[in-house]
Design an enzyme around this catalytic site. Sequence first.
Site, PDB file in Angstrom:
ATOM      1  N   GLY A 239       0.808  -1.215   0.000  1.00  0.00           N
ATOM      2  CA  GLY A 239       0.000   0.000   0.000  1.00  0.00           C
ATOM      3  C   GLY A 239       0.838   1.260   0.000  1.00  0.00           C
TER       4      GLY A 239
ATOM      5  N   GLY B  82       5.849   4.092  -8.594  1.00  0.00           N
ATOM      6  CA  GLY B  82       6.546   2.811  -8.772  1.00  0.00           C
ATOM      7  C   GLY B  82       5.546   1.660  -8.835  1.00  0.00           C
ATOM      8  CG  HIS B  83       3.355   0.688  -5.321  1.00  0.00           C
ATOM      9  ND1 HIS B  83       3.485   1.778  -4.504  1.00  0.00           N
ATOM     10  CD2 HIS B  83       3.935  -0.353  -4.665  1.00  0.00           C
ATOM     11  CE1 HIS B  83       4.106   1.425  -3.386  1.00  0.00           C
ATOM     12  NE2 HIS B  83       4.410   0.140  -3.459  1.00  0.00           N
TER      13      HIS B  83
ATOM     14  CD  GLN C 157       7.373  -7.769   3.699  1.00  0.00           C
ATOM     15  OE1 GLN C 157       6.615  -8.593   3.197  1.00  0.00           O
ATOM     16  NE2 GLN C 157       7.910  -6.794   2.974  1.00  0.00           N
TER      17      GLN C 157
ATOM     18  N   GLY D 237       9.091  -4.949  -8.634  1.00  0.00           N
ATOM     19  CA  GLY D 237       9.917  -3.824  -9.069  1.00  0.00           C
ATOM     20  C   GLY D 237      11.398  -4.111  -8.885  1.00  0.00           C
ATOM     21  CD  GLN D 238      16.572  -3.084 -12.108  1.00  0.00           C
ATOM     22  OE1 GLN D 238      16.134  -3.277 -13.240  1.00  0.00           O
ATOM     23  NE2 GLN D 238      17.674  -2.411 -11.847  1.00  0.00           N
TER      24      GLN D 238
ATOM     25  CB  VAL E 101       9.131   4.653 -10.960  1.00  0.00           C
ATOM     26  CG1 VAL E 101       8.587   6.059 -11.199  1.00  0.00           C
ATOM     27  CG2 VAL E 101       8.535   3.657 -11.954  1.00  0.00           C
TER      28      VAL E 101
END
Length: 282
Positions: free
Chosen positions: A22, A27-28, A52, A138-139, A167
Amino acid sequence: MRAAARAARAAGQCVGLVPTMGALHEGHLSLIRAMAERTDQVVVSVFVNPTQFGPAEDLARYPRDLDTDRRLAQAAGAGVLFVPALEEMYPLQPGVWVHSGELGQQLEGAARPGHFRGVLTVVTKLLHVVDPHWVAFGQKDAQQAVLVRRLIRDLLMPVRMWVGPTVRAPDGLALSSRNAYLAAHERRDAPELYRALVHGRGLMQAGLRGADEIAAQVRARIEARAPMRVDYVQVVRADDLAPVDPVAGKVLLLAAAAMGQVRLIDNVCLDVHEDRVTEVTL
Ligand code: AMP
C-alpha cells in the site's frame, strides 16, 4: 478473492497480480499499468506483512491510506483490490515458512534477519490465493525480485514474473513509501545514493572492472556527499547474487544506507562487456 480469480480464469481471462504494502506511488502504478497491458484482470494486493518486519522496524507506523490506494490502483487499470485481514493471511502463529536459503542472508538479508523468509512466505500465500498467470515486482527491490524468481522456479510455481524498472523522482531518488519519513534536509541529500551508483556505472563505462574498487569508490562518494551511514555497496552477478570480480556479464551494483531513521536502498543493473557497459533491467 479466490472466487473472483477463478471466475476470471474460467472466462478465459489472463490474470495479473501486483503485490504491495500500500501507500501506492508511481513505482507501484507503473507495475499495475504494465500488468494492465499484458493481462485482462489486474489484482493489486495491499497487505502490510508483519512477518517481513524486524522487531525494531517500522511496522506500526508504516504509511496506510486505503482510500487513496483504491483510487490510484483503479485509475492505473486494476480491476480488483485485494486487502486481506491479518487473521486471513495468518490464521495461526506461523509454523511452516518458505526459507530463502543463502541468497536471502546476504545484503538486505544480513541487515534484516528473517526479512526474506517473511517476503517469500507471504508471496507464496498470495500466489496460492490469486493463482495469477503473471506476477509483477519492481527492480527497486532487486534482491527480492531475484529471490521471488527463484521461489517460482525452485518450487515449480505456474506463474510468469514481470520485473518493472525503478521509477525515480526527477532528482533521481527511487520512489519508496518510506521516503515520506525523510525530513526536508534528508530528502534533499537522499538522491546522492543514486548519483553514486551512476558514478559507479561511469567507472565501469570508463573501463574499470575490479568489483571491490568500484564498490569502494561508490561508497566513498556517498560518504563524501551525504550524511548517510553506508551499510553496503556491492557488485554481484544479477542471476544469483554471487560475487563477480572482475565484473562481467549481467551484474547488479547495489547500495544501502541509513539516512536518519530511514533505510534507503537502490541499485543499477548493468550488462558488462569487455568494450561496453549498458544499463539493462533485471
Ligand atoms: P512495496 O509496497 O514497497 O512492498 O512494493 C511493492 C512492489 O512495488 C514491489 O515489487 C517493489 O519492488 C515495487 N516498487 C517499489 N518502489 C518501486 C519503484 N520506485 N519503482 C518500481 N517498482 C517499485
